[in-house]
Design a protein around this motif. Structure first.
Motif, PDB file in Angstrom:
ATOM      1  N   ARG A 263       3.760  -5.007  -5.037  1.00 52.06           N
ATOM      2  CA  ARG A 263       2.762  -6.083  -5.059  1.00 52.06           C
ATOM      3  C   ARG A 263       2.648  -6.819  -3.727  1.00 52.06           C
ATOM      4  N   ASP A 264       3.493  -6.484  -2.766  1.00 50.03           N
ATOM      5  CA  ASP A 264       3.482  -7.147  -1.460  1.00 50.03           C
ATOM      6  C   ASP A 264       2.146  -6.874  -0.759  1.00 50.03           C
ATOM      7  N   GLN A 265       1.438  -7.931  -0.380  1.00 54.99           N
ATOM      8  CA  GLN A 265       0.120  -7.797   0.219  1.00 54.99           C
ATOM      9  C   GLN A 265       0.139  -7.788   1.749  1.00 54.99           C
ATOM     10  N   ARG A 266       1.328  -7.784   2.331  1.00 57.76           N
ATOM     11  CA  ARG A 266       1.396  -7.696   3.788  1.00 57.76           C
ATOM     12  C   ARG A 266       0.959  -6.307   4.265  1.00 57.76           C
ATOM     13  N   ALA A 267       0.236  -6.296   5.388  1.00 61.19           N
ATOM     14  CA  ALA A 267      -0.172  -5.028   5.989  1.00 61.19           C
ATOM     15  C   ALA A 267       0.995  -4.428   6.770  1.00 61.19           C
TER      16      ALA A 267
ATOM     17  N   GLU B 155       4.467   3.323  -7.359  1.00 60.33           N
ATOM     18  CA  GLU B 155       5.210   2.067  -7.477  1.00 60.33           C
ATOM     19  C   GLU B 155       6.713   2.331  -7.497  1.00 60.33           C
TER      20      GLU B 155
ATOM     21  N   ASP C 201       8.421  -4.055  -2.487  1.00 60.31           N
ATOM     22  CA  ASP C 201       7.697  -4.586  -3.635  1.00 60.31           C
ATOM     23  C   ASP C 201       6.272  -4.011  -3.638  1.00 60.31           C
TER      24      ASP C 201
ATOM     25  N   GLU D  28      -1.159   0.554  -0.752  1.00 64.98           N
ATOM     26  CA  GLU D  28      -2.401   1.195  -0.302  1.00 64.98           C
ATOM     27  C   GLU D  28      -2.108   2.443   0.519  1.00 64.98           C
TER      28      GLU D  28
ATOM     29  N   TYR E   3       4.951  -5.511   8.992  1.00 65.40           N
ATOM     30  CA  TYR E   3       6.261  -5.084   8.510  1.00 65.40           C
ATOM     31  C   TYR E   3       7.298  -5.171   9.633  1.00 65.40           C
TER      32      TYR E   3
ATOM     33  N   ASP F 162      -3.405  -1.444   8.852  1.00 68.66           N
ATOM     34  CA  ASP F 162      -4.020  -2.535   8.088  1.00 68.66           C
ATOM     35  C   ASP F 162      -3.826  -2.391   6.579  1.00 68.66           C
ATOM     36  N   CYS F 163      -3.096  -1.381   6.152  1.00 71.04           N
ATOM     37  CA  CYS F 163      -2.881  -1.143   4.721  1.00 71.04           C
ATOM     38  C   CYS F 163      -1.539  -1.715   4.267  1.00 71.04           C
ATOM     39  N   THR F 164      -1.484  -2.128   3.022  1.00 69.69           N
ATOM     40  CA  THR F 164      -0.210  -2.510   2.414  1.00 69.69           C
ATOM     41  C   THR F 164       0.585  -1.240   2.110  1.00 69.69           C
TER      42      THR F 164
END
Length: 231
Positions: free
Chosen positions: A143-147, A132, A141, A114, A151, A109-111
């Motif tokens: 800044r990508d907010q996908r978990a 980063e 990226d 994260e 992926y 559940d983490c990006t």
């Protein structure tokens, strides 16, 4: 005669030092049996520091088991493993190693960012810019907010490598790290591994793709039924 003896002495001294544990990775008589089958059979080889070393062979030939042994994830039945000046002890991993060996257990559940933050907090902490940079180097990226659960396989492989390189380890142990990537993705990761070699890291890379290893590695080792030969 004195000069000749001196030269012989220097040659012998060099040969001795070249096989010392602090000269890289040395395996001596390493044997591992699993469920009655010998997976590694009296493996003896040496890898100097600061190189990229390829392992290839069919499934079950022993290359992944060797990586697991180098990572301290399995104990060996006989022999010894010296890694960058340390004798590897049962139940211990090398002190400075980045590892990508399936299955990788990350937080679904983490990006990506994260994930690296959590891993950094479990280890010794790192600057945000370092995390980063690790993601950017592998083509992700920050800044990508996908978990992670969203992926693709290729993105997961990139994140696995990012967590392996983020602390600038002395040793990278990588099992099929580019198998889900397209040619452009492979080329990017190959560039990252060459950069790691340039800063002095030792990279051990297992792949089924012989051409990939020929293009990337300084030396290659072929596995067949637990035995290993160079070439």
């Amino acid at each position: 005669m004195v000069q000749q003896s001196k030269k012989k002495g220097l040659a012998a001294k060099w040969a001795f030092e070249a096989h010392q544990p602090n000269a890289g990775i040395t395996l001596s008589g390493v044997t591992k049996t699993l469920r009655g089958r010998t997976v590694l059979r009296d493996v003896t080889l040496h890898m100097a520091p600061g190189g990229i070393y390829g392992l290839y062979g069919p499934n079950g030939s022993g290359k992944t088991m060797l990586l697991r042994a180098l990572a301290g994830l399995v104990s060996i039945d006989a022999g010894s493993i010296d890694i960058l000046g340390e004798r590897l002890r049962p139940g211990h991993s090398p002190s400075s190693a980045g590892i990508v060996i399936e299955p990788m257990a990350l937080w679904v559940d983490c990006t990506g960012m994260e994930t690296l933050r959590l891993l950094a907090s479990l280890r010794r902490g790192m600057r945000e810019c370092d995390l980063e940079r690790a993601l950017e180097r592998v083509g992700l990226d920050p800044r990508d907010q996908r978990a992670y659960r969203r992926y693709s396989l290729g993105m997961r492989q990139r994140l696995h490598l990012a967590q392996a390189i983020m602390e600038r380890p002395s040793l990278l142990l990588l099992d099929e790290p580019t198998s889900a990537l397209d040619p452009a993705g492979r080329a990017l990761i190959h560039g990252v591994l060459r950069e790691e070699r340039e800063r002095g890291a030792t990279v051990v890379f297992a792949s089924h793709d012989r051409k990939e290893l020929e293009a990337l590695c300084d030396r290659q080792f072929a596995f067949d039924n637990g035995t290993v030969r160079e070439g």
